[in-house]
Each structure stands twice: as structure tokens, then as C-alpha cells.
Write an enzyme that holds these catalytic residues in place. Structure first.
Site, PDB file in Angstrom:
ATOM      1  N   GLY A   1      -6.749  -7.924  10.733  1.00 18.69           N
ATOM      2  CA  GLY A   1      -7.289  -8.705   9.628  1.00 18.69           C
ATOM      3  C   GLY A   1      -6.373  -9.603   9.043  1.00 18.69           C
TER       4      GLY A   1
ATOM      5  N   GLU B   1      -5.952 -12.445  11.315  1.00 19.81           N
ATOM      6  CA  GLU B   1      -7.280 -13.249  11.256  1.00 19.81           C
ATOM      7  C   GLU B   1      -7.409 -14.093  10.041  1.00 19.81           C
ATOM      8  OE1 GLU B   1      -9.476  -9.658  12.468  1.00 19.81           O
ATOM      9  OE2 GLU B   1     -10.547 -10.802  14.048  1.00 19.81           O
TER      10      GLU B   1
ATOM     11  N   GLU C   1      -5.326  -4.240  17.530  1.00 25.74           N
ATOM     12  CA  GLU C   1      -6.711  -3.681  17.541  1.00 25.74           C
ATOM     13  C   GLU C   1      -6.827  -2.673  18.801  1.00 25.74           C
ATOM     14  OE1 GLU C   1      -6.381  -6.724  16.568  1.00 25.74           O
ATOM     15  OE2 GLU C   1      -7.828  -6.837  14.803  1.00 25.74           O
TER      16      GLU C   1
ATOM     17  N   ALA D   1      -7.521  -4.850   8.470  1.00 28.41           N
ATOM     18  CA  ALA D   1      -8.562  -4.211   8.041  1.00 28.41           C
ATOM     19  C   ALA D   1      -8.026  -2.915   7.553  1.00 28.41           C
ATOM     20  CB  ALA D   1      -9.904  -4.072   8.955  1.00 28.41           C
TER      21      ALA D   1
HETATM   22  N1  COA Z   1      -5.194   0.337   6.884  1.00 21.59           N
HETATM   23  C1  COA Z   1      -4.981   1.112   6.224  1.00 21.59           C
HETATM   24  N2  COA Z   1      -3.745   1.704   5.582  1.00 21.59           N
HETATM   25  C2  COA Z   1      -2.817   1.021   6.235  1.00 21.59           C
HETATM   26  C3  COA Z   1      -2.850   0.049   7.118  1.00 21.59           C
HETATM   27  C4  COA Z   1      -4.282  -0.341   7.395  1.00 21.59           C
HETATM   28  N3  COA Z   1      -4.309  -1.505   8.384  1.00 21.59           N
HETATM   29  N4  COA Z   1      -1.696  -0.598   7.489  1.00 21.59           N
HETATM   30  C5  COA Z   1      -0.649   0.373   6.680  1.00 21.59           C
HETATM   31  N5  COA Z   1      -1.409   1.123   5.767  1.00 21.59           N
HETATM   32  C6  COA Z   1      -0.972   1.912   4.882  1.00 21.59           C
HETATM   33  C7  COA Z   1      -0.189   3.253   5.590  1.00 21.59           C
HETATM   34  O1  COA Z   1      -1.281   4.206   6.045  1.00 21.59           O
HETATM   35  C8  COA Z   1       0.928   3.908   4.534  1.00 21.59           C
HETATM   36  O2  COA Z   1       0.036   4.637   3.566  1.00 21.59           O
HETATM   37  P1  COA Z   1       0.663   6.225   2.973  1.00 21.59           P
HETATM   38  O3  COA Z   1       1.676   5.830   2.350  1.00 21.59           O
HETATM   39  O4  COA Z   1      -0.505   6.259   2.218  1.00 21.59           O
HETATM   40  O5  COA Z   1       0.755   6.892   4.175  1.00 21.59           O
HETATM   41  C9  COA Z   1       1.226   2.561   4.038  1.00 21.59           C
HETATM   42  O6  COA Z   1       0.165   1.367   4.204  1.00 21.59           O
HETATM   43  C10 COA Z   1       2.424   2.164   4.445  1.00 21.59           C
HETATM   44  O7  COA Z   1       2.486   2.012   5.796  1.00 21.59           O
HETATM   45  P2  COA Z   1       3.411   2.563   6.778  1.00 21.59           P
HETATM   46  O8  COA Z   1       2.676   2.716   8.292  1.00 21.59           O
HETATM   47  O9  COA Z   1       4.175   3.945   6.376  1.00 21.59           O
HETATM   48  O10 COA Z   1       4.455   1.548   7.034  1.00 21.59           O
HETATM   49  P3  COA Z   1       5.530   1.272   8.317  1.00 21.59           P
HETATM   50  O11 COA Z   1       6.490   0.318   8.068  1.00 21.59           O
HETATM   51  O12 COA Z   1       5.934   2.719   8.699  1.00 21.59           O
HETATM   52  O13 COA Z   1       4.757   0.716   9.261  1.00 21.59           O
HETATM   53  C11 COA Z   1       3.028  -1.244  10.066  1.00 21.59           C
HETATM   54  C12 COA Z   1       4.188  -0.669   9.178  1.00 21.59           C
HETATM   55  C13 COA Z   1       2.343  -2.358   9.481  1.00 21.59           C
HETATM   56  C14 COA Z   1       3.655  -1.270  11.590  1.00 21.59           C
HETATM   57  C15 COA Z   1       2.035   0.157  10.301  1.00 21.59           C
HETATM   58  O14 COA Z   1       1.500   0.307   8.938  1.00 21.59           O
HETATM   59  C16 COA Z   1       0.769  -0.105  11.018  1.00 21.59           C
HETATM   60  O15 COA Z   1       0.697  -0.164  12.135  1.00 21.59           O
HETATM   61  N6  COA Z   1      -0.387  -0.614  10.240  1.00 21.59           N
HETATM   62  C17 COA Z   1      -1.517  -1.000  11.056  1.00 21.59           C
HETATM   63  C18 COA Z   1      -1.629  -2.123  11.527  1.00 21.59           C
HETATM   64  C19 COA Z   1      -2.952  -2.252  12.238  1.00 21.59           C
HETATM   65  O16 COA Z   1      -3.368  -1.513  13.361  1.00 21.59           O
HETATM   66  N7  COA Z   1      -3.854  -3.168  11.859  1.00 21.59           N
HETATM   67  C20 COA Z   1      -5.084  -3.424  12.391  1.00 21.59           C
HETATM   68  C21 COA Z   1      -6.405  -2.799  11.637  1.00 21.59           C
HETATM   69  S1  COA Z   1      -7.708  -3.137  12.593  1.00 21.59           S
END
Ligand code: COA
Length: 267
Positions: A119, A122, A142, A74
Site C-alpha cells: 500500500g 500504491e 503481496e 497496509a
Molecule cells: N503491517 C503491520 N505492521 C508492520 C508492517 C505492515 N505492513 N510492516 C512493518 N510492520 C511492523 C512490524 O510488525 C514491526 O512491529 P513490532 O515491532 O511490533 O514487531 C515494526 O513494524 C518494524 O518492522 P520490522 O519487520 O521489525 O522491520 P524490519 O526492518 O525487520 O523489516 C520490512 C522491514 C519492511 C522488510 C518488514 O517490516 C516487512 O516486510 N513489512 C511488511 C511489508 C509488506 O508485506 N507490505 C505489504 C502489506 S499488504
């Protein structure tokens, strides 16, 4: 739309392409790892409104744009400032959208091409089954955010992986790769990134050649296993009876006896 027509529909956050009766929904926010914003849900619902009743579409693929993510969850930026009631409404909307996918008459398959987190995992689990590329990663992170899954993840992960493994993944936020996901029953096949869509289309091509109403009956009866308000065996009897009343059943049995390939019409 006729079965062999090609069609491309653009939404702000989705790309929807239909070819040979297979509709591919691409979640298209690659710079945000295809995170599910409110707008993605709006677009997904609009796309489903178009796709689900379309007789020219036999099955659907959901995948993510780019090579890095299916959907990384999400959109966390939209969580800020939400109160308890607003958060419950957000979860309800996500669950309602994903149950439209799960209860679709048409097979909907997730082609998981990278991160499927929160999400995203999911969404993949709401699909009828999943095919993953070797670089796919699954997880419910989460608890890292002080949250729990809200779009059906606590339920569907238990159904797919069993309670012990599901609770370990839910409580630890541990991310697993595609081969581990296959081991736990989360994905049916693992492919190279390059062949993911081709392989998914190949499998759907086989299903699309079957009687569509019978395929829909299989989905209804299998979903009833997880619906405590219904007796799955009764649903199976009902769907079995319904199948006997279709033109396709007459065609299928006649074609078998005449030793020819059946030509199903979805009637
Ligand atoms: N919501 C909003 N933005 C998100 C996102 C999310 N769930 N997941 C990634 N993004 C965004 C990042 O903020 C970043 O944006 P920016 O370039 O404007 O800063 C962009 O996507 C790229 O992500 P980044 O974190 O820089 O990539 P990474 O390769 O370093 O890491 C992940 C990849 C997937 C490990 C990391 O993005 C992450 O942990 N995301 C969240 C996962 C999560 O907790 N999901 C459950 C949500 S309830």
C-alpha cells in the site's frame, strides 16, 4: 488561511504542516513503519477534506515519519479474520482514498524516504509524481502473503513501468532500490535522505508560482489518458477553453507582453 501562514495540525496518525502554501502530510506511525491502518485512512480522508478546498494551500507532499519507511504497506494485523466481502470493501476504501489524491486539483507529490511497499508503493503511485531518497525501496510484496495489491497497484504500476516490468515486480515481490525505480519511471529524482524534503519543496515552489487553475487543468487532462470512459483529447480541449476564461490567463499573457513576472491569483 493566507499563503505565507504557518500551520500545524495533528491527527492520531498524521502530522500535517503547512508553510509557504506547501502542505506536508507525514504518516506518523514510525514504530509500525507507517503501515496504513484503518485509522490512517480515516485521518488521511479528514486531512484531505481540509486541505483540498483550502485556497491557502497550493500543493501537497506526502511522506513518512522517521528515517526507515515511507509506508511499509497496509496494516497486516487488520487483515486477520476478514471475509471476501470485507476484503473487497477494504480494497474499495483504499482505492477511493487514493483516487482522491490522484484526482486532486492541487499537485500532490510523494517524498519517498524509505520502504514504500504494498500500500505504500500504491500510495506513492497515486501521487502525481515521486521523489525518492537514496535509501528508498519500492515493491509490491503481496504475493508473499498470498494476496494481490488492492489499492490500485496492479493498474498504476502497469501505467508507470509498463506491463512487462510491472508484472515481474507484482509476481515476484521483488524489491527495487531508488535508482532502479527511477530507471522504470517510478520516480523522477533521487536525492540524499537529508535533502529529500528540501528538493521536493524546491520543485513544488516552481509549480506553485504557475497559474493554479492551469496546473489543475494539466492534472485533469493527463489523468484522462488513463480513464477509458473519457476521451483525453476532448478533456484537453475543454480544459484549454476553461483556461481562456480565467483572470490568470489574462494576467499571464499580459505579463508576458509587458515583460514582467505574472502574479497569478488562482481565478
Ligand atoms: N503491517 C503491520 N505492521 C508492520 C508492517 C505492515 N505492513 N510492516 C512493518 N510492520 C511492523 C512490524 O510488525 C514491526 O512491529 P513490532 O515491532 O511490533 O514487531 C515494526 O513494524 C518494524 O518492522 P520490522 O519487520 O521489525 O522491520 P524490519 O526492518 O525487520 O523489516 C520490512 C522491514 C519492511 C522488510 C518488514 O517490516 C516487512 O516486510 N513489512 C511488511 C511489508 C509488506 O508485506 N507490505 C505489504 C502489506 S499488504
Amino acid at each position: 488561511m493566507t499563503i505565507f501562514e504557518k500551520k500545524l495540525v495533528m491527527y492520531n496518525t498524521l502530522l500535517v504542516q503547512t508553510e509557504n502554501a506547501i502542505c506536508t502530510i507525514i504518516i506518523n506511525r514510525p514504530d509500525k513503519l507507517n503501515a496504513l491502518s484503518k485509522e490512517v485512512f480515516d485521518d488521511l480522508n479528514k486531512a484531505l477534506d481540509e486541505i483540498l478546498p483550502d485556497n491557502g494551500i497550493r500543493s501537497v507532499i506526502i511522506t513518512g515519519a522517521g528515517s526507515k519507511a515511507f509506508v511499509a504497506g497496509a496494516d497486516i494485523t487488520e487483515f486477520k479474520g476478514l471475509n471476501k466481502e470485507q476484503a473487497k470493501a477494504l480494497a474499495k476504501r483504499g482505492q477511493d482514498t487514493f483516487s482522491r489524491i490522484e484526482n486532486s486539483d492541487k499537485p500532490i507529490v510523494a517524498a519517498v524516504n524509505g520502504f514504500a511497499l504494498g500500500g505504500g508503493c500504491e500510495l506513492a503511485m497515486a501521487c502525481h509524481f515521486r521523489i525518492a531518497s537514496e535509501n528508498a525501496k519500492f515493491g509490491q510484496p503481496e504475493v508473499n502473503l498470498g494476496l494481490i495489491p488492492g489499492y490500485g497497484g496492479t493498474q498504476r504500476l502497469v501505467h508507470l513501468a509498463g506491463k512487462g516490468k510491472a508484472l515481474e515486480l507484482l509476481m515476484s515481490a521483488h524489491m527495487i532500490d531508488a535508482s532502479e525505480a527511477k530507471q522504470y519511471g517510478l520516480v523522477n529524482y533521487v536525492t540524499t535522505a537529508e535533502s529529500l524534503l528540501e528538493r521536493t519543496k524546491e520543485i513544488l515552489g516552481i509549480i506553485n508560482a504557475k497559474a493554479p487553475l492551469a496546473v489543475a487543468g494539466c492534472i485533469k487532462a493527463a489523468n484522462a489518458v488513463f480513464d477509458e470512459t473519457r476521451d483525453g483529447y476532448s478533456v484537453e480541449i475543454e480544459e484549454f477553453g476553461n483556461a481562456f476564461a480565467t483572470e490568470d490567463m489574462t494576467e499571464g499573457t499580459t505579463a508576458f507582453l509587458e515583460k514582467r513576472k505574472a502574479n497569478f491569483k488562482g481565478r
